[in-house]
Structures are given as C-alpha cells and as structure tokens.
Motif scaffolding. Structure first.
Motif, short mmCIF file in Angstrom:
data_model
loop_
_atom_site.label_atom_id
_atom_site.label_comp_id
_atom_site.label_asym_id
_atom_site.label_seq_id
_atom_site.Cartn_x
_atom_site.Cartn_y
_atom_site.Cartn_z
N ALA A 150 0.83 -1.21 0.00
CA ALA A 150 0.00 0.00 0.00
C ALA A 150 0.86 1.26 0.00
O ALA A 150 0.53 2.25 -0.66
N ALA A 151 1.97 1.23 0.72
CA ALA A 151 2.86 2.39 0.75
C ALA A 151 3.42 2.68 -0.63
O ALA A 151 3.48 3.83 -1.08
N ALA A 152 3.84 1.63 -1.32
CA ALA A 152 4.43 1.82 -2.65
C ALA A 152 3.43 2.38 -3.64
O ALA A 152 3.81 3.01 -4.64
N LEU A 153 2.14 2.19 -3.39
CA LEU A 153 1.10 2.64 -4.31
C LEU A 153 0.62 4.06 -4.01
O LEU A 153 -0.18 4.60 -4.79
N ASP A 154 1.07 4.64 -2.92
CA ASP A 154 0.56 5.95 -2.50
C ASP A 154 1.57 7.05 -2.79
O ASP A 154 2.57 7.18 -2.08
N PRO A 155 1.32 7.89 -3.79
CA PRO A 155 2.28 8.96 -4.09
C PRO A 155 2.29 10.06 -3.04
O PRO A 155 3.20 10.88 -3.01
N ALA A 170 -7.17 5.59 6.93
CA ALA A 170 -8.48 4.94 6.77
C ALA A 170 -8.45 3.93 5.63
O ALA A 170 -8.97 2.81 5.75
N ALA A 171 -7.81 4.32 4.52
CA ALA A 171 -7.70 3.40 3.39
C ALA A 171 -6.78 2.23 3.73
O ALA A 171 -7.03 1.08 3.31
N LEU A 172 -5.73 2.48 4.50
CA LEU A 172 -4.79 1.42 4.86
C LEU A 172 -5.45 0.37 5.74
O LEU A 172 -5.26 -0.83 5.54
N ILE A 173 -6.21 0.81 6.73
CA ILE A 173 -6.89 -0.15 7.62
C ILE A 173 -7.79 -1.07 6.80
O ILE A 173 -7.79 -2.30 6.99
N ALA A 174 -8.55 -0.48 5.88
CA ALA A 174 -9.41 -1.30 5.02
C ALA A 174 -8.58 -2.21 4.12
O ALA A 174 -8.92 -3.37 3.90
N GLY A 175 -7.46 -1.68 3.60
CA GLY A 175 -6.62 -2.47 2.72
C GLY A 175 -5.96 -3.64 3.41
O GLY A 175 -5.78 -4.72 2.81
N HIS A 242 6.95 8.20 7.01
CA HIS A 242 5.57 8.35 6.55
C HIS A 242 4.65 7.40 7.31
O HIS A 242 5.12 6.47 8.00
N PRO A 243 3.34 7.59 7.25
CA PRO A 243 2.42 6.81 8.11
C PRO A 243 2.48 5.31 7.86
O PRO A 243 2.27 4.52 8.79
N TYR A 244 2.75 4.88 6.64
CA TYR A 244 2.86 3.44 6.39
C TYR A 244 4.07 2.86 7.12
O TYR A 244 4.00 1.75 7.67
N ALA A 245 5.17 3.60 7.13
CA ALA A 245 6.35 3.15 7.86
C ALA A 245 6.09 3.15 9.36
O ALA A 245 6.60 2.29 10.09
#
Length: 412
Positions: A150-155, A170-175, A242-245
C-alpha cells in the motif's frame, strides 16, 4: 463566487506536482469543479490556501539525548480504567462500533464514524500481491506485506499533514483486511470492518452476537497509551517516517510473544484447559517454570477492564459460557493459596473469543494488529507536531574502552 484556480495554479501554490493535486482531489482533500470551457478542473482558492496553511510547520531544533516526555491527548490509564480522549473505553465499546471509535480517537466525535474504504485500484493491487504469496503464509505476515504494498502505491505517503495522514490511514486499515484471504461468505463492500474481517478469519457467516463481539474487541484494542508497539510507532514518526512506515514499525513490535503475539500462546493453553481441565494444565506450567499466558497486567493490578468487557460478550456466544468458565478456572488454579491471583488480561480474552467463535489461533494476533493501527496513526499525528528526532536516546556504554594511542616523538 470566490476565486477559482486551475490545476496548474493549485500545484504552483502548494509546491507540488499536478499529479499530486489530482491525488488530493481523489482523497477529498480538495473539491473540484469542471472548468467552464469543459477542459480540466478548477479549485476554490480559499480551500487551497487552507490546505497550504495546514502544511506549514515551524522549524524546530532537534534535542538529542535529553529525557523525553511524551505528551498525548489520546489515552489515559488511571485507577484501573482505560479512557480514550476522556471517555471510558469499555463504555465506548458497548455503545459504538469500530468506525465510530476511530472517529472519537481521531478527534471527530463518535457520531462521525470514519469510512474505511480502500480505493479500487489499490484493492486490486493488494489482491494480486496476496495471490502471489506462497500457501501457508501466516495472516499477521500478510498484514505486514500489505502495508508495504500500500505504501508503494501511495504517491502522497510523504505528506505528513494530519488530514492526509488520516485519509491514508483509513484506506490502509481497510486495505490490510482486504489483503487477507477470504474464508467465509463475502460481507459486501458496505459492511462494517468487523464483518469484513470476520470473512477473513471464519469459515461461516457470523451470528449478530459474534459480530458484535468482534467489533467490541476492535474498539477495546484501538489504543493503550505507550505500549511498546506505540513507542516504536512514535519513534518512527519522530524521524518523520511516513504513516505506512509508522504502522510497519508498530507491526514489528507486535510480533513478539510478550505483546501482540501473546494471544496465540494463550489460545493454546486455553484449548488444553478445555480438553483436560485447568488444574493439570496450570500445574504443568508451574512445574516447568513457564509463565501462564494471558494472566495479569501490571497497569491493571485489580484486573484488565478490557478483558472483563470482552469476556462478557464472549459468554453470549454459542458455547461461549463454557469457554468463559474455563478462563475463570485458570484464574482460580493459578491463584496462590489463601490469596487472589492474577486475572485474565486482553490476550486471554482474545483467545476465548477465538475458541468460542471457531476462529484460528492467530485470529487474536490479527485482531490486535488491525485494531491498534488507528491508534498508531493517531500517535503519529501527535508526534509529527513535536520536535523531530527527539526520541534519539543515548547509550550507557559497557564495552571495552578504546586503547590510548602512544604519543609520537614529537609529543603528538
């Protein structure tokens, strides 16, 4: 009518690429209208200015090696109770679902539930990545992989403004849930996250009581002050990861058997108790010097209120009363003669949920990770407002001292 800006003008004012402006619009960060000539989009200048203002941060000087006080307005543990933004967590869990609890923790209010939806393109990419994994990959490991994908897909992952971070979260939790293999009938895209998660953990459709029990577990686990995974997440945020990290850092800390991965150990013990009785199982743990999993919590000497609330819900499930009775038998068998012993904590309660609902042993670990993700993101938002790199500790060196270099002929 206020001033309208073209896409390129917005990009210049925000200092970003045109593609990023489109990403802002798709996230709901900016609202757009079709240009009068039908070519391209226009944006409200005031809205653009507000977005730009939210992104400005006052430069601060890092402080290295000084004691760090972590200020948080999120969670309080006091007098044996847990509070989210001043509200009793158990009360919140009995009245609201996971999406509403996220809204409360993120400062929007419980009456403003957060929509947990993953963009279709991201969902498709996560599904492809999940399908490429070998059979037998553990569900917690799939969660970690999904965050990286998901991180790699988010510019926009390096945009640390609060609104962007929480929209991505919010999108990450669902993903994360979307990336898990479906094992039960599809609950549909508009179902609650608890229902979607159930379809990845169970093999049958849930009863209303079972779904409410899972939803309660998610709310009770959404944050827990400075648990080790939250500290890891805040350290990453202090370095402006970043938030994914940040979420990946939190997930890394949950992999230990003393934190997020404690539930499977309790599941194994409780399954043995259901088969053979509490006394022989507890006796074997004591004889071999192993700690009894799922008992005691140093922040709740009188008992974990989260466990009590979750076990109350487990007792309402078909077969749940027997599982809850087994938990009570473990507490009684582990108590020292003539005195009270440690009470069940949330890890044992999660294992009770899994056993009563027929979920796999790793279900508790998955529920813990998914539930705690919005908490890590909330802490990241707080940490992004603090001095960067303030979590840089200094070591007390215990190794060999450097050898003194002999002076040369010239005395140097």
């Amino acid at each position: 009518m206020g001033e309208r800006l073209t896409t390129r003008q917005v990009a210049e004012r925000l200092g970003v690429k045109v593609e990023t402006v489109y990403a802002y619009a798709s996230r709901g960060q900016l609202s757009s209208e079709r240009a009068p000539d039908g070519k391209g989009s226009t944006f409200d200048a005031d809205e653009v200015a507000e977005l730009a203002a939210r992104g400005r941060r006052t430069p601060v000087r890092p402080v290295v090696g000084e004691p760090v006080t972590v200020r948080t307005g999120l969670t309080l543990i006091e007098h044996g109770r847990l509070y989210y933004r001043g509200r009793d967590a158990v009360e919140l869990a009995t009245r609201y679902g996971f999406e509403a609890a996220i809204g409360w923790l993120w400062g929007r209010g419980a009456d403003a539930p957060v929509a947990l939806r993953v963009p279709p393109a991201t969902a498709e990419a996560l599904s492809r990545a999940a399908a490429a994994l070998p059979d037998g990959i553990r569900l917690p490991d799939r969660l970690r992989i999904s965050v990286t994908v998901a991180a790699a897909l988010d510019p926009l992952r390096f945009d640390l403004r609060e609104q962007t971070v929480l929209a991505a979260g919010a999108a990450l939790i669902a993903g994360m849930v979307e990336a898990l293999p479906r094992t039960a009938p599809d609950s549909g895209p508009d179902a609650s996250l608890a229902a979607r998660l159930w379809s990845r953990l169970a093999t049958d459709a849930p009863t209303p009581e079972a779904l409410a029990c899972l939803d309660r577990a998610l709310v009770l686990l959404i944050d827990h002050e400075l648990a080790v995974s939250t500290v890891a997440a805040r350290v990453a945020a202090s370095a402006r990861a970043h938030p994914y990290a940040v979420v990946s850092a939190g997930l890394g800390a949950t992999d230990g058997p003393l934190h997020g991965a404690a539930s499977p150990l309790a599941h194994r013990m409780l399954a043995e108790v259901l088969a053979a009785g509490a006394v022989p199982v507890v006796s074997d743990y004591l004889r071999t010097g192993r700690p009894i999993p799922g008992l005691g919590h140093r922040l709740y000497p009188e008992g974990d209120p989260r466990a009590v609330a979750l076990l109350d819900a487990v007792a309402l499930l078909d077969g749940g009363a027997a599982v809850v009775a087994a938990v009570a038998a473990v507490e009684a068998a582990a108590a020292p003669a003539g005195g009270p012993g440690p009470r069940a904590n949330i890890d044992l309660a999660l294992s009770a949920l899994a056993l009563a609902a027929g979920l796999p042993a790793e279900a508790g670990e998955v529920v813990f990770a998914v539930a705690r993700t919005p908490g890590w993101l909330a802490h990241a938002v707080e940490e992004y407002q603090e001095e960067p790199l303030r979590m840089r500790a200094r070591a007390s060196y215990t190794g060999p001292r450097p050898e003194a270099r002999p002076l040369g002929p010239d005395g140097r």
